[in-house]
Design a protein around this motif. Sequence first.
Motif, mmCIF file in Angstrom:
data_model
loop_
_atom_site.group_PDB
_atom_site.id
_atom_site.type_symbol
_atom_site.label_atom_id
_atom_site.label_comp_id
_atom_site.label_asym_id
_atom_site.label_seq_id
_atom_site.Cartn_x
_atom_site.Cartn_y
_atom_site.Cartn_z
ATOM 1 N N ARG A 165 0.829 -1.192 0.000
ATOM 2 C CA ARG A 165 0.000 0.000 0.000
ATOM 3 C C ARG A 165 0.872 1.252 0.000
ATOM 4 N N LEU A 166 0.374 2.279 -0.648
ATOM 5 C CA LEU A 166 1.113 3.531 -0.745
ATOM 6 C C LEU A 166 1.059 4.260 0.593
ATOM 7 N N SER A 167 2.209 4.425 1.207
ATOM 8 C CA SER A 167 2.335 5.188 2.445
ATOM 9 C C SER A 167 3.200 6.407 2.189
ATOM 10 N N GLY A 168 3.040 7.410 3.034
ATOM 11 C CA GLY A 168 3.777 8.639 2.844
ATOM 12 C C GLY A 168 5.228 8.539 3.262
ATOM 13 N N ILE A 170 7.569 11.863 3.275
ATOM 14 C CA ILE A 170 7.721 13.128 3.981
ATOM 15 C C ILE A 170 6.539 14.031 3.616
ATOM 16 N N PRO A 171 5.609 14.257 4.545
ATOM 17 C CA PRO A 171 5.489 13.665 5.878
ATOM 18 C C PRO A 171 5.029 12.207 5.805
ATOM 19 N N PRO A 172 5.261 11.428 6.863
ATOM 20 C CA PRO A 172 4.968 9.980 6.835
ATOM 21 C C PRO A 172 3.488 9.677 7.059
ATOM 22 N N LEU A 173 2.661 9.997 6.069
ATOM 23 C CA LEU A 173 1.216 9.819 6.210
ATOM 24 C C LEU A 173 0.830 8.359 6.008
ATOM 25 N N SER A 174 -0.255 7.966 6.661
ATOM 26 C CA SER A 174 -0.796 6.627 6.465
ATOM 27 C C SER A 174 -1.536 6.565 5.131
ATOM 28 N N PRO A 175 -1.741 5.359 4.580
ATOM 29 C CA PRO A 175 -2.494 5.251 3.318
ATOM 30 C C PRO A 175 -3.879 5.884 3.384
ATOM 31 N N ASN A 176 -4.571 5.743 4.517
ATOM 32 C CA ASN A 176 -5.907 6.329 4.640
ATOM 33 C C ASN A 176 -5.861 7.850 4.627
ATOM 34 N N GLU A 177 -4.818 8.425 5.229
ATOM 35 C CA GLU A 177 -4.703 9.884 5.235
ATOM 36 C C GLU A 177 -4.349 10.401 3.840
ATOM 37 N N ILE A 178 -3.498 9.669 3.131
ATOM 38 C CA ILE A 178 -3.183 10.042 1.751
ATOM 39 C C ILE A 178 -4.437 9.990 0.891
ATOM 40 N N ALA A 179 -5.286 8.993 1.119
ATOM 41 C CA ALA A 179 -6.531 8.872 0.360
ATOM 42 C C ALA A 179 -7.447 10.066 0.604
ATOM 43 N N LEU A 180 -7.472 10.559 1.835
ATOM 44 C CA LEU A 180 -8.293 11.732 2.131
ATOM 45 C C LEU A 180 -7.751 12.975 1.433
ATOM 46 N N LEU A 181 -6.442 13.192 1.515
ATOM 47 C CA LEU A 181 -5.847 14.396 0.934
ATOM 48 C C LEU A 181 -5.973 14.419 -0.584
ATOM 49 N N LEU A 215 -3.783 3.778 -5.409
ATOM 50 C CA LEU A 215 -2.595 3.146 -4.838
ATOM 51 C C LEU A 215 -2.640 3.088 -3.315
ATOM 52 N N SER A 216 -3.405 3.972 -2.696
ATOM 53 C CA SER A 216 -3.535 3.917 -1.238
ATOM 54 C C SER A 216 -4.280 2.670 -0.779
ATOM 55 N N GLU A 217 -5.108 2.109 -1.666
ATOM 56 C CA GLU A 217 -5.896 0.901 -1.372
ATOM 57 C C GLU A 217 -6.778 1.097 -0.141
ATOM 58 N N SER A 218 -7.237 2.314 0.068
ATOM 59 C CA SER A 218 -8.144 2.586 1.177
ATOM 60 C C SER A 218 -9.562 2.222 0.749
ATOM 61 N N LEU A 267 -8.638 -5.969 -3.577
ATOM 62 C CA LEU A 267 -8.709 -4.805 -2.712
ATOM 63 C C LEU A 267 -9.654 -5.040 -1.544
ATOM 64 N N MET A 268 -10.817 -5.622 -1.816
ATOM 65 C CA MET A 268 -11.799 -5.829 -0.763
ATOM 66 C C MET A 268 -11.332 -6.857 0.260
ATOM 67 N N ALA A 269 -10.570 -7.852 -0.176
ATOM 68 C CA ALA A 269 -10.009 -8.851 0.743
ATOM 69 C C ALA A 269 -8.513 -8.623 0.836
ATOM 70 N N ARG A 270 -8.121 -7.433 1.265
ATOM 71 C CA ARG A 270 -6.732 -7.019 1.227
ATOM 72 C C ARG A 270 -5.861 -7.938 2.075
ATOM 73 N N GLU A 271 -6.282 -8.219 3.309
ATOM 74 C CA GLU A 271 -5.551 -9.171 4.143
ATOM 75 C C GLU A 271 -6.151 -10.565 3.999
ATOM 76 N N ASP A 272 -7.445 -10.673 4.290
ATOM 77 C CA ASP A 272 -8.183 -11.925 4.136
ATOM 78 C C ASP A 272 -9.659 -11.584 4.195
ATOM 79 N N SER A 273 -10.505 -12.554 3.928
ATOM 80 C CA SER A 273 -11.945 -12.300 3.912
ATOM 81 C C SER A 273 -12.477 -11.945 5.289
ATOM 82 N N ALA A 274 -11.833 -12.461 6.333
ATOM 83 C CA ALA A 274 -12.315 -12.157 7.687
ATOM 84 C C ALA A 274 -12.130 -10.691 8.033
#
Length: 432
Positions: A165-168, A170-181, A215-218, A267-274
């Motif tokens: 997943r795309l992470s920041g 500088i600054p080190p933003l999380s993928p979800n924060e990048i998706a918002l911006l 790319l953030s996969e949020s 994307l919907m089962a990014r880690e697993d279905s659970a």
Amino acid sequence: MQPLVSAAWAPVEHVPVHKTEHVPRQWQLTTMWILLVFSVVAWRQGSLFTGGFDMVVVLKALLQSGVLCWSVLLWLWSDTRHPVGVRSFLFLGPVLALSVIGAMAEGNLMASAIISIRVAMLALTVLFIMRVFPAQRVLLSLCIGLATVGIISAGSGLVLGGGGRLSGGIPPLSPNEIALLSGIPALVLFHQALRAQVKWWHVAMLVVLSGILLLSESRTALIAAAATAAAMLLMLRRIPIQTIVAALVTVPVAFYLVFLTPVIQGLMAREDSASVLTLNSRTISWSVVLNLPNDSWQRWIGAGMSQKTIAVEGQYWDEQVFDSSWISLLAQTGVIGTALVAMWVLMTIYSALRSRKLRSLLFPLLAFVVIRSVMENGLVDAGALFLIFMVFALMLEPASARAAFDWENSSPLKRQMYSTGKNRLQLPRSGG
């Protein structure tokens, strides 16, 4: 007979000379928003504010205070005064007061009081900015600030990152924060692109921001963005020929990606279905907050704005972040504070539906904000999501909405000439 007097020597009627009005420049507005967004995003990951002071906390406080002072000075020096209502502050003030009272009872006053002060400072900064600048310019500059910080973070993350997943960077933003911006400015550009009110560089920026969002996969941001785009399409009154041509090109590509490739399924089962069924374990902390006893003060007034985690049992971890603005509000401000915020949001949505000029833009964008607030923190916090919602809410105040720019029929993306007046800046009313 009186002699004729030469016109050259005729007395000249005195014309009063007015002082030159001070009109703030666009670069000031844009710079303020870039600095303001930068001051509220994460400068380090995995740390929550608990009341202590270090270099990062001090620098962010100084930056935010500097932007507030700048906006106040512009308000004092400027001759323009745009109408802005106070309804939002009538809701925000009691919510912050409740959080401080709850923090006193919890014994964690310092951290919660500082966060409440920061939230109040952000709200006042937005108020002063919108008193000086036209609302449509404020929104566009907000989008520039969001996109600038998001693109810099995402670009440096691509260079420094190690895949996934795309992470920041500088600054080190999380993928979800990048998706918002990236999501908010992309959707504003999409709204204008549907009406063929963009240039080629706007389309290029829309592609870049949409790529960052993907790319953030949020999952929350992508679902919210899809719902927002669909609402904007449904509210389109007239379809320009350019939009039809663009749709004929992009729809087959989108159909192929959605139905003929495993992109969406992966994307919907990014880690697993659970992880989808348990909302990435969010429901574990949610159930603890929802089951607080009714006879406790935490249930009704909360434990303060610094309450961002809660102890959990039966897991291999001891505490968990809420990861929901509404669950966070329940823990921070109790049932009373959450009800006030819910009323604030509902009245803002109702105002968006009633506004002919702003409905097609702000109602879908509010849907994006509300959907994201269910699965992410920050609706009432010292963060980017609060800044975004505060701008939308103030734009939809009754006093502001009456003088709103017509986003349905005009384009603020095109260069417009300002004519100064005694107390306001007047925008051309011609269509875009």
